[in-house]
Design a protein around this motif. Structure first.
Motif, PDB file in Angstrom:
ATOM      1  N   GLY A  82       0.781  -1.205  -0.060  1.00 16.45           N
ATOM      2  CA  GLY A  82      -0.055   0.051   0.045  1.00 16.45           C
ATOM      3  C   GLY A  82       0.906   1.202  -0.058  1.00 16.45           C
ATOM      4  O   GLY A  82       0.343   2.525   0.222  1.00 16.45           O
ATOM      5  N   ASP A  83       2.222   0.986  -0.490  1.00 18.53           N
ATOM      6  CA  ASP A  83       2.967   2.407  -0.386  1.00 18.53           C
ATOM      7  C   ASP A  83       2.971   3.188  -1.688  1.00 18.53           C
ATOM      8  O   ASP A  83       3.611   4.421  -1.755  1.00 18.53           O
ATOM      9  CB  ASP A  83       4.524   1.931  -0.168  1.00 18.53           C
TER      10      ASP A  83
ATOM     11  N   GLY B 223      13.924  12.938  -5.349  1.00 21.94           N
ATOM     12  CA  GLY B 223      13.258  14.200  -4.679  1.00 21.94           C
ATOM     13  C   GLY B 223      11.975  14.605  -5.440  1.00 21.94           C
ATOM     14  O   GLY B 223      10.805  14.928  -5.044  1.00 21.94           O
ATOM     15  N   TYR B 224      12.194  14.603  -6.875  1.00 19.04           N
ATOM     16  CA  TYR B 224      11.154  14.888  -7.603  1.00 19.04           C
ATOM     17  C   TYR B 224      10.153  13.546  -8.073  1.00 19.04           C
ATOM     18  O   TYR B 224       9.037  13.750  -8.270  1.00 19.04           O
ATOM     19  CB  TYR B 224      11.574  15.347  -9.174  1.00 19.04           C
ATOM     20  N   LEU B 225      10.747  12.480  -8.119  1.00 18.86           N
ATOM     21  CA  LEU B 225       9.922  11.204  -8.573  1.00 18.86           C
ATOM     22  C   LEU B 225       9.177  10.848  -7.257  1.00 18.86           C
ATOM     23  O   LEU B 225       7.725  10.363  -7.637  1.00 18.86           O
ATOM     24  CB  LEU B 225      10.820  10.178  -8.814  1.00 18.86           C
ATOM     25  N   LEU B 226       9.429  10.775  -5.959  1.00 10.70           N
ATOM     26  CA  LEU B 226       8.804   9.988  -4.994  1.00 10.70           C
ATOM     27  C   LEU B 226       7.363  10.603  -4.628  1.00 10.70           C
ATOM     28  O   LEU B 226       6.367   9.882  -4.570  1.00 10.70           O
ATOM     29  CB  LEU B 226       9.853  10.196  -3.776  1.00 10.70           C
TER      30      LEU B 226
ATOM     31  N   ALA C 299       3.971   6.422   3.158  1.00  9.04           N
ATOM     32  CA  ALA C 299       5.037   5.969   2.752  1.00  9.04           C
ATOM     33  C   ALA C 299       6.174   7.255   2.677  1.00  9.04           C
ATOM     34  O   ALA C 299       7.289   7.003   3.058  1.00  9.04           O
ATOM     35  CB  ALA C 299       5.038   5.383   1.400  1.00  9.04           C
ATOM     36  N   LEU C 300       5.802   8.483   2.183  1.00  2.72           N
ATOM     37  CA  LEU C 300       6.586   9.364   2.031  1.00  2.72           C
ATOM     38  C   LEU C 300       7.453   9.898   3.357  1.00  2.72           C
ATOM     39  O   LEU C 300       8.494  10.094   3.520  1.00  2.72           O
ATOM     40  CB  LEU C 300       6.055  10.665   1.390  1.00  2.72           C
ATOM     41  N   ALA C 301       6.402   9.763   4.455  1.00  5.40           N
ATOM     42  CA  ALA C 301       7.034  10.149   5.856  1.00  5.40           C
ATOM     43  C   ALA C 301       8.051   8.951   6.377  1.00  5.40           C
ATOM     44  O   ALA C 301       8.601   9.380   7.292  1.00  5.40           O
ATOM     45  CB  ALA C 301       5.839   9.986   6.596  1.00  5.40           C
TER      46      ALA C 301
END
Length: 208
Positions: free
Chosen positions: A138-139, A182-185, A193-195
């Protein structure tokens, strides 16, 4: 007597392959004469042609076996491992001549008279496996297709390393890969997930 002969043959092949990688990396395919490779490997012409039918065959081997000396994770583990893996590859490209030569040949296939997508497909599949794990956890955002993004990532990584090579001899590559993520995520990862994710060159160094 058979085993010592086999072991010697394996060592000879490895010596030729590594010498070819060094010469391809240093001179490019067109300027990499067979005589330079033989001299670097310290073997005879007959020994080379026992293992490789031609310079083209040798170039194809370097291209296809570029990842054979890497310490890659045994199993896919998701987005964090994918990030770490790309940073690790950036560091390896600074020091691993077989990987570096294989990547150069992959980019310069027209010059080498090759037309082989195998190595790109291999990396796409490798990255896709990590993304599929991330998807099951689920990420990934719902619209992300693992195969499509794996292709985008391989293409982006290839272009990034090429530009870094031309600009700084790949000295800037790990930091450039960090910028790329940094741009793709934000376009593929859920807020949760970003956290959790970190883009950290020091983590990748631990894989070396």
């Amino acid at each position: 007597m058979t085993r010592p002969k086999q072991e010697r043959a394996v060592r000879t092949r490895e010596a030729i392959l590594m010498a070819a990688a060094e010469v391809f990396d240093e001179y490019g395919y067109s300027a990499a004469g067979v005589s330079k490779i033989l001299q670097r490997a310290g073997v005879t012409q007959g020994a080379m042609y026992f293992h490789f039918k031609s310079k083209e065959d040798l170039g194809r081997a370097v291209l296809v076996e570029q990842a054979s000396t890497l310490a890659l994770p045994a199993e896919p583990a998701g987005l964090q491992q994918l990030i770490d893996l790309t940073l690790y590859l950036g560091l390896e490209l600074q020091r691993n001549v077989l990987l570096r030569a294989g990547v150069r040949l992959a980019v310069e296939q027209g010059e080498a008279g090759l037309q082989d997508f195998t190595v790109y497909r291999w990396w796409i599949d490798r990255f896709r496996a990590e993304l599929e794990v991330a998807g099951r956890r689920g990420d990934l955002l719902p619209q992300v297709d693992a195969l499509e993004f794996a292709r985008v990532l391989v293409a982006s990584f290839t272009g990034t390393q090429l530009m870094s090579h031309l600009e700084s001899g790949r000295e800037s590559l790990p930091s450039e890969i960090s910028v790329l993520w940094g741009y793709l995520l934000p376009g593929i990862a859920t807020p949760g997930a970003l956290a959790r994710l970190t883009v950290d060159v020091e983590r990748a160094k631990a894989m070396l």
